[in-house]
Design an enzyme around this catalytic site. Structure first.
Site, PDB file in Angstrom:
ATOM      1  N   GLU A  26      39.078  31.907  42.581  1.00 26.36           N
ATOM      2  CA  GLU A  26      39.482  30.726  42.877  1.00 26.36           C
ATOM      3  C   GLU A  26      41.080  31.181  43.425  1.00 26.36           C
ATOM      4  O   GLU A  26      41.700  30.407  44.222  1.00 26.36           O
ATOM      5  CB  GLU A  26      39.922  30.059  41.613  1.00 26.36           C
ATOM      6  CG  GLU A  26      38.839  29.128  40.624  1.00 26.36           C
ATOM      7  CD  GLU A  26      38.017  28.237  41.521  1.00 26.36           C
ATOM      8  OE1 GLU A  26      38.627  27.704  42.525  1.00 26.36           O
ATOM      9  OE2 GLU A  26      37.171  27.718  40.790  1.00 26.36           O
ATOM     10  N   ASN A  69      37.622  22.303  47.352  1.00 29.57           N
ATOM     11  CA  ASN A  69      35.963  22.741  47.116  1.00 29.57           C
ATOM     12  C   ASN A  69      35.499  23.951  47.904  1.00 29.57           C
ATOM     13  O   ASN A  69      34.178  24.051  47.741  1.00 29.57           O
ATOM     14  CB  ASN A  69      35.013  21.525  47.121  1.00 29.57           C
ATOM     15  CG  ASN A  69      35.100  20.726  45.854  1.00 29.57           C
ATOM     16  OD1 ASN A  69      34.440  21.442  44.978  1.00 29.57           O
ATOM     17  ND2 ASN A  69      35.605  19.648  45.832  1.00 29.57           N
ATOM     18  N   LYS A 123      48.230  24.459  44.686  1.00 31.06           N
ATOM     19  CA  LYS A 123      47.543  23.429  44.154  1.00 31.06           C
ATOM     20  C   LYS A 123      48.359  22.063  44.136  1.00 31.06           C
ATOM     21  O   LYS A 123      47.853  20.974  44.171  1.00 31.06           O
ATOM     22  CB  LYS A 123      46.687  23.663  42.739  1.00 31.06           C
ATOM     23  CG  LYS A 123      45.891  22.644  42.420  1.00 31.06           C
ATOM     24  CD  LYS A 123      44.556  23.101  41.701  1.00 31.06           C
ATOM     25  CE  LYS A 123      43.686  21.665  41.262  1.00 31.06           C
ATOM     26  NZ  LYS A 123      42.548  22.169  40.560  1.00 31.06           N
ATOM     27  N   HIS A 136      32.270  25.546  46.585  1.00 29.43           N
ATOM     28  CA  HIS A 136      31.854  24.933  45.626  1.00 29.43           C
ATOM     29  C   HIS A 136      30.433  24.316  45.814  1.00 29.43           C
ATOM     30  O   HIS A 136      29.760  24.245  44.909  1.00 29.43           O
ATOM     31  CB  HIS A 136      32.971  24.190  44.880  1.00 29.43           C
ATOM     32  CG  HIS A 136      34.270  24.619  44.340  1.00 29.43           C
ATOM     33  ND1 HIS A 136      34.781  25.738  44.864  1.00 29.43           N
ATOM     34  CD2 HIS A 136      34.624  24.387  42.942  1.00 29.43           C
ATOM     35  CE1 HIS A 136      35.654  26.274  43.795  1.00 29.43           C
ATOM     36  NE2 HIS A 136      35.644  25.261  42.789  1.00 29.43           N
ATOM     37  N   GLU A 145      41.429  12.438  45.629  1.00 29.38           N
ATOM     38  CA  GLU A 145      40.357  13.346  46.526  1.00 29.38           C
ATOM     39  C   GLU A 145      39.865  12.383  47.580  1.00 29.38           C
ATOM     40  O   GLU A 145      38.496  12.278  47.505  1.00 29.38           O
ATOM     41  CB  GLU A 145      39.321  14.024  45.733  1.00 29.38           C
ATOM     42  CG  GLU A 145      38.512  14.803  46.544  1.00 29.38           C
ATOM     43  CD  GLU A 145      37.603  15.935  45.840  1.00 29.38           C
ATOM     44  OE1 GLU A 145      38.188  16.421  44.791  1.00 29.38           O
ATOM     45  OE2 GLU A 145      36.487  16.323  46.446  1.00 29.38           O
ATOM     46  N   HIS A 161      28.224  25.349  43.139  1.00 19.99           N
ATOM     47  CA  HIS A 161      27.568  24.681  42.190  1.00 19.99           C
ATOM     48  C   HIS A 161      26.263  24.576  42.221  1.00 19.99           C
ATOM     49  O   HIS A 161      25.443  24.446  41.174  1.00 19.99           O
ATOM     50  CB  HIS A 161      28.265  23.160  42.395  1.00 19.99           C
ATOM     51  CG  HIS A 161      29.381  22.704  42.036  1.00 19.99           C
ATOM     52  ND1 HIS A 161      30.066  21.719  42.134  1.00 19.99           N
ATOM     53  CD2 HIS A 161      30.446  23.783  41.240  1.00 19.99           C
ATOM     54  CE1 HIS A 161      31.558  21.774  41.997  1.00 19.99           C
ATOM     55  NE2 HIS A 161      31.807  22.968  41.097  1.00 19.99           N
ATOM     56  N   LYS A 186      41.889  16.681  36.981  1.00 20.49           N
ATOM     57  CA  LYS A 186      40.018  16.523  36.966  1.00 20.49           C
ATOM     58  C   LYS A 186      39.788  16.762  35.632  1.00 20.49           C
ATOM     59  O   LYS A 186      39.630  17.955  35.238  1.00 20.49           O
ATOM     60  CB  LYS A 186      39.602  17.220  38.107  1.00 20.49           C
ATOM     61  CG  LYS A 186      39.552  16.666  39.612  1.00 20.49           C
ATOM     62  CD  LYS A 186      38.728  17.602  40.571  1.00 20.49           C
ATOM     63  CE  LYS A 186      38.572  16.819  41.852  1.00 20.49           C
ATOM     64  NZ  LYS A 186      37.805  17.595  42.591  1.00 20.49           N
ATOM     65  N   HIS A 190      31.382  30.298  36.518  1.00 24.52           N
ATOM     66  CA  HIS A 190      31.873  29.569  37.820  1.00 24.52           C
ATOM     67  C   HIS A 190      32.622  30.431  38.726  1.00 24.52           C
ATOM     68  O   HIS A 190      31.947  30.177  39.888  1.00 24.52           O
ATOM     69  CB  HIS A 190      32.732  28.470  37.189  1.00 24.52           C
ATOM     70  CG  HIS A 190      33.235  27.724  38.090  1.00 24.52           C
ATOM     71  ND1 HIS A 190      32.550  26.572  38.871  1.00 24.52           N
ATOM     72  CD2 HIS A 190      34.839  27.463  38.661  1.00 24.52           C
ATOM     73  CE1 HIS A 190      33.394  25.891  39.671  1.00 24.52           C
ATOM     74  NE2 HIS A 190      34.440  26.308  39.675  1.00 24.52           N
ATOM     75  N   ARG A 213      40.343   4.550  24.686  1.00 21.68           N
ATOM     76  CA  ARG A 213      40.783   4.238  26.048  1.00 21.68           C
ATOM     77  C   ARG A 213      42.157   5.127  26.785  1.00 21.68           C
ATOM     78  O   ARG A 213      42.470   4.571  27.559  1.00 21.68           O
ATOM     79  CB  ARG A 213      41.022   2.729  26.216  1.00 21.68           C
ATOM     80  CG  ARG A 213      39.627   2.062  25.825  1.00 21.68           C
ATOM     81  CD  ARG A 213      39.656   0.798  26.555  1.00 21.68           C
ATOM     82  NE  ARG A 213      38.563  -0.066  25.730  1.00 21.68           N
ATOM     83  CZ  ARG A 213      38.550  -0.751  24.656  1.00 21.68           C
ATOM     84  NH1 ARG A 213      39.926  -0.999  24.076  1.00 21.68           N
ATOM     85  NH2 ARG A 213      37.626  -1.401  24.360  1.00 21.68           N
ATOM     86  N   ARG A 241      42.157  17.046  49.442  1.00 20.75           N
ATOM     87  CA  ARG A 241      41.901  17.599  48.063  1.00 20.75           C
ATOM     88  C   ARG A 241      40.500  18.135  48.374  1.00 20.75           C
ATOM     89  O   ARG A 241      40.405  19.237  47.458  1.00 20.75           O
ATOM     90  CB  ARG A 241      42.129  16.808  47.097  1.00 20.75           C
ATOM     91  CG  ARG A 241      42.005  17.286  45.659  1.00 20.75           C
ATOM     92  CD  ARG A 241      42.506  16.586  44.498  1.00 20.75           C
ATOM     93  NE  ARG A 241      42.052  17.238  43.431  1.00 20.75           N
ATOM     94  CZ  ARG A 241      42.532  16.889  42.023  1.00 20.75           C
ATOM     95  NH1 ARG A 241      43.450  15.987  41.880  1.00 20.75           N
ATOM     96  NH2 ARG A 241      42.113  17.728  40.881  1.00 20.75           N
TER      97      ARG A 241
END
Lengths: 364, 364
Positions: A186, A246, A228, A249, A238, A253, A144, A266, A122, A242
């Site tokens: 990026e 993206n 960032k 993206h 987000e 994606h 993330k 990517h 956990r 934030r």
């Protein structure tokens, strides 16, 4: 003589942490031991990077309980099942809830090992040691973590901030050219979405950067991390700003998903995705044709694709875009450019501009 | 005439939530709609419970986007791979980050669906609808979610608090006797670890409870939820007091692990584990033989096992106990009784008392 490492703070209250940037940090045992404080250490890497650098971690932590796992390299390893052997190694070695995980690798390893840390017993602490440009400027910062699902990228994961990020610029010396270019996508993203001065600087120094000029690389990495860090500190989960990170993206994606993860890198998909966002923004009249071309030219100068593969039709794009995590109530939210250096997240756009951009894929 | 539902608050600041306890709550559409506010709903259940109650959720949320998945029943389904079809259903149905997950079932479904909620798109809300006594009094309250690893129980997971817990006492009418008894193990646990008055009450009312007397069941569930809510509110992340809830669990998890998950029910293993903790506490001289026997007798009156299987030797016990999440720096921490109604978490005990208790497994 060695330059002092640069330090960038990510201001997240109790979860604040430092990004340390410099050459030769992986040889600095004192720094490593400072950043990784636990008596039990689990390093997660891949079969490309592990053989190069894992030994340095092992010797730095020789006095502690140390275990490691190397996964096969590649984006298609970023899935739930790949986590099982890592958990297995941790349990066989008796690592407790007080252990720390080190993610030694690029974005795939960082995301996966971060998610392992978020969920082992956990949740345990972790430290990012990014070994690609992309991971240094983007994926290792911000908390993330997660893995892909066959139906969508990064669909399973958690927010889990690292305790520290250690970016050793020396590892970039051996980074393959294709990976360097992918990382530059990026880098360009930060300039386009919110840092006009950096955009000007990049246009002047892109050739030096692509030639791996050390001063240029150091400047780029610190600048991107600062960008960032500021965005993440303002919006950790987000809920707003934030999502600007993206840019490119949603389209990107979809390219990755439609091609099968790992075919395009990517960063390559994001490069083509940013060009699509620029073209759509120009269609909406939000930026001029000249501004659009300026963005696309910079992407092209970094040796990156400026077009999505022409075998992905509009329906296929929409299928993947419909699953984007930014969507709310069935509305497709996109990151678009209101200006160079000024992006916005919105569902309030003329859908014909999106349609035309998807129809023109591969042809413009 | 219907009794008003009882409400217990779990005081966790921003993440505070209500446990609603009453008969017929699953027929109360207004209550369900209040507790589950999202426009997109994903119900997760198992093949035993789903056919009985899923339809009520479906009709309560007919006006919303509603999807569901039923897993096979049983503890051996509580693993990482079982999450994949649930994620798949959510993605196929286009559920966004704004969806809510409903866990409709016992402890296995609650833990697994909670972990799905914790990790789908990096975290969505969820509501617990426990359908077993064990889940009502224990696993649905407190935000521990996760799955088992072949090498240890609950080794992969996250802390993720529900938005609400809806405990409909009517579902207990059809609960198999064996499940009722298993739940009673956790009920007895609260009494032994910290609620002496409740222990007295239980000794007087255990027969009524085992006969499912409605007033007794309602009292028990509310009392246990109040006990757990207070402990969780004081120590959400189990840095201290919360570990008391693990009374009987270190031994019990070893029994479950050694037998293979699903052979003994969790509650049965915990029952035998509590008896082992009582015997070890008596060996240490912390409780008297009479107190030890009082604890064991109550477990026995609930129809629960008071001995671990005699084919699990000390070495096997130690193997599983060494992986317990409570351990720190290689020290085995146990929850032991300083008195009836007064447990403590400690590594400070005479190891011979543990050795003797493990040696005597099956024989005392």
């Amino acid at each position: 003589m060695k330059d002092e490492p640069r330090r960038v703070e990510v201001a997240l209250g109790e979860r604040r942490y430092l990004i340390v940037i410099g050459r030769g940090l992986l040889d600095d045992r004192e720094l490593l031991r400072d950043c990784v404080s636990a008596d039990e250490v689990m390093a997660v890497s891949n079969e490309t990077v592990g053989p190069l650098y894992l030994e340095r971690l092992e010797s730095a932590f020789a006095a502690r309980r140390f275990a490691s796992a190397c996964l096969p390299d590649g984006e298609h390893e970023k899935r739930l099942e790949s986590m099982l052997p890592v958990f297995d190694t941790m349990l066989v070695n008796g690592l407790s809830r007080d252990c720390q995980v080190i993610a030694l690798g690029g974005g795939v390893i960082g995301d996966l090992a971060g998610f392992v840390a978020a969920t082992y017993q956990r949740g345990v602490d972790f430290v990012q040691v990014p070994t690609t440009l992309l991971a240094m400027v983007d994926s290792s910062v911000g908390g993330k973590t997660g893995v892909n699902h066959p139906r969508g990228k990064n669909m399973i994961g958690a927010f889990h901030q690292p305790r520290a990020v250690i970016a050793d610029l020396a590892v970039l010396d051996t980074l393959p050219d294709r990976e360097l270019r992918a990382g530059m996508a990026e880098v360009i993203k930060y300039a386009l979405l919110g840092d006009r001065d950096f955009l000007d600087w990049l246009e002047a120094h892109i050739d030096a950067a692509m030639a791996r000029d050390p001063a240029a690389m150091a400047f780029i990495i610190e600048r991107c991390c600062r960008n960032k860090a500021a965005i993440v500190a303002a919006d950790e989960r987000e809920s707003g700003e934030r999502a600007l990170l993206n840019l490119g993206h949603t389209f990107g994606h979809a390219i990755e998903g439609a091609r099968g993860y790992g075919d395009w890198l990517h960063g390559e998909a994001i490069a083509a995705g940013m060009c699509m966002a620029a073209r759509m923004s120009a269609r909406l009249g939000w930026i001029s044709a000249a501004q659009r071309d300026r963005a696309i030219t910079l992407v092209e100068r970094a040796g990156l694709p400026i077009r999505a593969p022409d075998d992905i039709g509009p329906a296929r794009f929409r299928e993947f875009m419909a699953r984007d995590k930014k969507n709310r109530n069935g509305e497709l939210r996109l990151v678009l450019l209101r200006n160079l250096g000024d992006a916005t997240v919105t569902a309030d756009y003329d859908p014909r501009a999106l349609e035309a951009t998807l129809e023109a894929v591969g042809h413009e």
